[in-house]
Design a protein around this motif. Structure first.
Motif, PDB file in Angstrom:
ATOM      1  N   HIS A   1       9.845 -14.311  -4.429  1.00 37.28           N
ATOM      2  CA  HIS A   1       8.749 -13.744  -5.221  1.00 37.28           C
ATOM      3  C   HIS A   1       8.351 -14.668  -6.366  1.00 37.28           C
TER       4      HIS A   1
ATOM      5  N   GLY B   1       6.029 -12.667  -1.985  1.00 39.51           N
ATOM      6  CA  GLY B   1       5.661 -11.534  -2.820  1.00 39.51           C
ATOM      7  C   GLY B   1       5.694 -11.877  -4.294  1.00 39.51           C
ATOM      8  N   TYR B   2       5.638 -10.824  -5.128  1.00 38.67           N
ATOM      9  CA  TYR B   2       5.543 -10.977  -6.579  1.00 38.67           C
ATOM     10  C   TYR B   2       6.525 -10.043  -7.267  1.00 38.67           C
TER      11      TYR B   2
ATOM     12  N   ILE C   1       2.747  -8.985   2.133  1.00 41.41           N
ATOM     13  CA  ILE C   1       2.883  -9.574   0.804  1.00 41.41           C
ATOM     14  C   ILE C   1       3.117  -8.416  -0.159  1.00 41.41           C
ATOM     15  N   VAL C   2       4.215  -8.470  -0.905  1.00 37.31           N
ATOM     16  CA  VAL C   2       4.618  -7.306  -1.703  1.00 37.31           C
ATOM     17  C   VAL C   2       4.546  -7.611  -3.194  1.00 37.31           C
TER      18      VAL C   2
ATOM     19  N   ASN D   1      -2.623 -15.755  -1.903  1.00 34.05           N
ATOM     20  CA  ASN D   1      -2.386 -14.757  -0.863  1.00 34.05           C
ATOM     21  C   ASN D   1      -3.241 -15.031   0.375  1.00 34.05           C
TER      22      ASN D   1
ATOM     23  N   THR E   1      13.480 -13.640   1.321  1.00 32.67           N
ATOM     24  CA  THR E   1      12.401 -13.088   0.505  1.00 32.67           C
ATOM     25  C   THR E   1      12.340 -13.871  -0.797  1.00 32.67           C
TER      26      THR E   1
ATOM     27  N   ASN F   1       6.852  -6.074  -6.450  1.00 34.13           N
ATOM     28  CA  ASN F   1       8.018  -5.250  -6.743  1.00 34.13           C
ATOM     29  C   ASN F   1       8.013  -4.859  -8.213  1.00 34.13           C
TER      30      ASN F   1
ATOM     31  N   ILE G   1      -2.585  -8.248  -2.038  1.00 35.33           N
ATOM     32  CA  ILE G   1      -1.224  -7.716  -1.895  1.00 35.33           C
ATOM     33  C   ILE G   1      -1.263  -6.541  -0.929  1.00 35.33           C
TER      34      ILE G   1
END
Length: 727
Positions: A574, A602-603, A331-332, A622, A572, A334, A360
């Protein structure tokens, strides 16, 4: 065996799980199509090829049947110039200027497994799960050979095709057209389905009836592009998600492509896919060969959903050789929408520190980190951390990540070059440009000439040194413009039409070298979002940023359309802030999260600006995502309500053993006096009892799939529901 040659009828019988593909060796040495569809027992289908006299249909001099004509025969790989006036699969020009070809059967070979070609993306298979048929044809006058490759997957409704051209003469042969697949079907009662779009609006489903003439999708951009994905399908008009016949065709290629369907005067249809012949040419010298990209064919007799799930299984399990093909993804968070170019070391530290404790896994430093990169006008090619922004170097950022329990990822755009850069000053000839013509800028940048071995070697060297020096777990590989002034001084004048394909081959060489050298790094593809979302890029980058548009409502359509071919784990997605930075729409945090978490998650936001309520929601999301990630990676995907047909959207994922599932429901716009909706779930076991956690109730699979689930009325725009289902 999945491939058999029936000697008595001279018929090739290919069986791919529930699918049969049958073609015949005709007496004149040509290969004629007979059947493609639902699985048949081995039988003689010769009667399906029926010769009928047709006006203006030329008859070859050696035809044994009185009215045999290439213009009406269903051919496996047709040429132009000797009687077939439909779209040719290939065109060759010989040294005397003639374009007439006459390839006839010489031999065939059936082999277990599938040979892997270095530096060329392709499906993978072993001796246990696939067989390959290689048919050799020859034009004795031209002293040229053609090899038709068919790989049949025993446990999937999948057949792949590609073609190899071989010059056995002493003189060059020019290839003007070299498609990977040609398929003649006996009727044209189909809808043409393709994935159309634009930047921030990728892969929308477009479905229209076939008409006489040619319908096609293509790219001339030097990349597969945002506009037309290298995929088409032919579906019967009554085909739905779960019922009806559909044929799907997906080209494993990242460059200029063409996919077409031609309806002729006799209501038959010819489907073709391959390298776009527009501005293409290849000089094939004596003793050389040329191999086309691979094209995947999938047949479904149970609607579009089964077609998609077959593609998903293939591309998850039989495409990328890399570690992360089926592995858990981080889980990212950016940095792009959090800071764009405007950051320094302190700003990055704040983002990293604020990400701690949220569940994260990894922080990605996006564009703006390298020498002098304060806007999009400079510095591409100068891959050196900017000492003004990062006075303590990149390791200070990496160490801050480690201190907070995060791994580190970074953005690159290796194929590009800025005119304001040290690289351009040293090597202006490395940028693609045409002699005595001004350069056309896009996003204020130029493209490096990947046809040049020196440029390939430079990119490989710079990236290898960088990824060796720093502890990097994730690379976002971007490409933010398409190619103009298509010319290379590396190629002689008579080979300039090889430019686009050689660029792609250079890209594949770079990607394969780098991803092989750094197998523990997760590479993510990107091209202004989803501008190069194709199977060939998935071969090297197991996930791709689906779109620069992170708005939840737009993402419903983008992800729904992308799922027609590509598995959820390949996209992907976010959660971003509101108002959304692309279209300024305001949607609830829960809806943004629900849309994104059905993909690699992700975010795209500044965690320093989150409220405590939002931070708690992120922690919960998450934790939930980590529980359902096995479904995202391995489960079967079912589309329930289409966002292209109204203001609702719903989809669900079911585990392979049907023991667990998750379903999401979305409403874009609310309205007065709405009906009580019932939604029928899919993919469950009708005999099993399922518990829905959010409702605290249990139902049989039969109830949920046949009677459906009543949904509460939702008030307010852009609302969503989530249902967690288990036995």
């Amino acid at each position: 065996m999945s491939i058999k040659f029936l000697k008595d009828s001279k018929t090739f019988f290919l069986t791919a799980n529930e699918t049969s593909y049958v073609f015949k060796l005709h007496e004149n040495g040509r290969i004629l199509s007979l059947y493609y569809g639902k699985r048949l027992p081995e039988c003689d289908l010769s009667q399906l090829f029926y010769v009928e006299p047709r006006s203006f249909a030329p008859v070859p001099a050696d035809a044994e049947e009185e009215f045999f004509s290439l213009d009406t025969a269903p051919q496996e790989y047709p040429f132009f110039g000797n009687g077939d006036f439909r779209s040719p699969a290939a065109m060759l020009t010989f040294d005397n200027g003639s374009i007439v070809c006459d390839f006839r059967y010489i031999s065939h070979e059936i082999k277990k497994g599938k040979e892997r070609i270095p530096f060329f993306p392709q499906t993978t298979g072993t001796k246990n799960d696939c067989e390959t048929l290689v048919i050799t044809l020859a034009d004795n006058t031209a002293k040229a050979e053609l090899k038709l490759y068919y790989t049949v997957f025993e446990n999937l409704n999948v057949i792949t095709r590609k073609v190899e051209f071989i010059n056995n003469s002493e003189k060059p042969i020019n290839i003007d057209r070299a498609l990977s697949l040609s398929l003649d079907l006996p009727d044209s009662n189909f809808d043409f389905i393709n994935l159309f779009g634009s930047h921030c609006k990728e892969r929308h489903i477009e479905r229209i009836p076939l008409h006489h003439g040619i319908q096609s999708v293509e790219s001339r951009r030097g990349a597969s592009g945002h506009t037309n994905n290298p995929f088409v399908a032919l579906a019967r008009p009554d085909t739905t998600e779960e019922n009806g016949e559909v044929y799907g065709f997906s080209l494993i290629y990242s460059g200029n492509h063409l996919c077409l369907a031609e309806v002729d005067q006799f209501e038959t249809v010819r489907v073709q896919c391959g390298i776009n012949p527009f501005d293409f040419g290849w000089q094939l010298n004596s003793g050389e060969s040329f191999l086309t990209p691979e094209c995947v064919m999938v047949y479904s007799d149970s609607g579009l959903g089964k077609l998609s799930r077959t593609f998903h299984d293939l591309y998850r399990n039989n495409l990328s050789p890399l570690k992360y093909r089926n592995a858990s993804r981080p889980i990212v968070i950016n940095s792009w929408e959090a800071a764009y170019f405007d950051f320094d070391e302190k700003k990055l530290f704040d983002i990293i520190d604020s990400s701690a404790g949220l569940g994260i896994d990894l922080f990605i430093l996006d564009d703006g980190w390298f020498l002098g990169r304060n806007n999009d006008r400079t510095s591409l090619g100068d891959w050196i951390p900017d000492p003004k922004k990062l006075p303590n170097g990149l390791n200070a950022i990496i160490d801050r990540c480690k201190k907070n329990g995060l791994k580190f990822g970074i953005w690159f755009e290796p194929e590009m070059i800025s005119q304001q850069s040290g690289l351009y000053k040293a090597h202006p000839d490395w940028a693609i440009s045409a002699p005595n013509r001004p350069n056309t800028l896009s996003r204020n940048q130029l493209v490096l000439d990947l046809t040049k071995p020196k440029v390939q070697e430079y990119i490989i060297s710079v990236l290898s040194d960088f990824l060796t020096k720093y502890d990097i777990s994730y690379v976002k590989w971007d490409m933010n413009r398409h190619i103009t002034e298509c010319y290379s001084d590396y190629l002689p004048p008579n080979r300039q039409k090889e430019f686009h394909h050689r660029y792609i081959l250079g890209l594949y060489k770079i990607l394969e070298t780098i991803t092989s050298k750094f197998p523990d790094i997760l590479f993510e593809g990107c091209s202004g979002g989803g501008g190069r979302f194709d199977p060939a890029m998935l071969y090297y980058t197991p996930q791709i940023w689906a779109s620069d548009d992170s708005d939840a409502v737009e993402r419903m359509k983008i992800q729904y359309g992308t799922s027609m071919v590509y598995p959820l784990s390949s996209m992907t997605a976010h959660v971003s802030v509101v108002p959304n930075h692309q279209i300024m729409r305001v949607t609830p945090f829960s809806t943004r999260s629900n849309v994104a978490m059905s993909c690699s998650f992700g975010y795209e936001l500044d965690p320093c600006k989150l409220t405590e309520k939002e931070r708690e929601e992120i922690r919960n999301n998450n934790a939930y995502y980590k529980k359902i990630e096995p479904l995202v990676l391995h489960g079967d995907f079912y589309r329930l309500f289409s966002p292209f047909e109204g203001s609702t959207c719903a989809w669900m994922i079911v585990s392979k053993d049907k023991s667990s599932a998750v379903m999401w429901y979305f409403e874009s716009l609310t309205a007065p006096a709405v009906p009580i909706r019932r939604i029928r779930l899919a993919g469950l076991d009708p005999e099993k009892n399922y518990h829905i956690a959010e409702l605290g109730k249990s139902f049989t699979g039969a109830q949920l799939m046949y009677a459906g689930l009543a949904l509460p009325v939702l008030y307010g725009d852009f609302q969503s529901l989530r249902f967690t289902i288990s036995v």
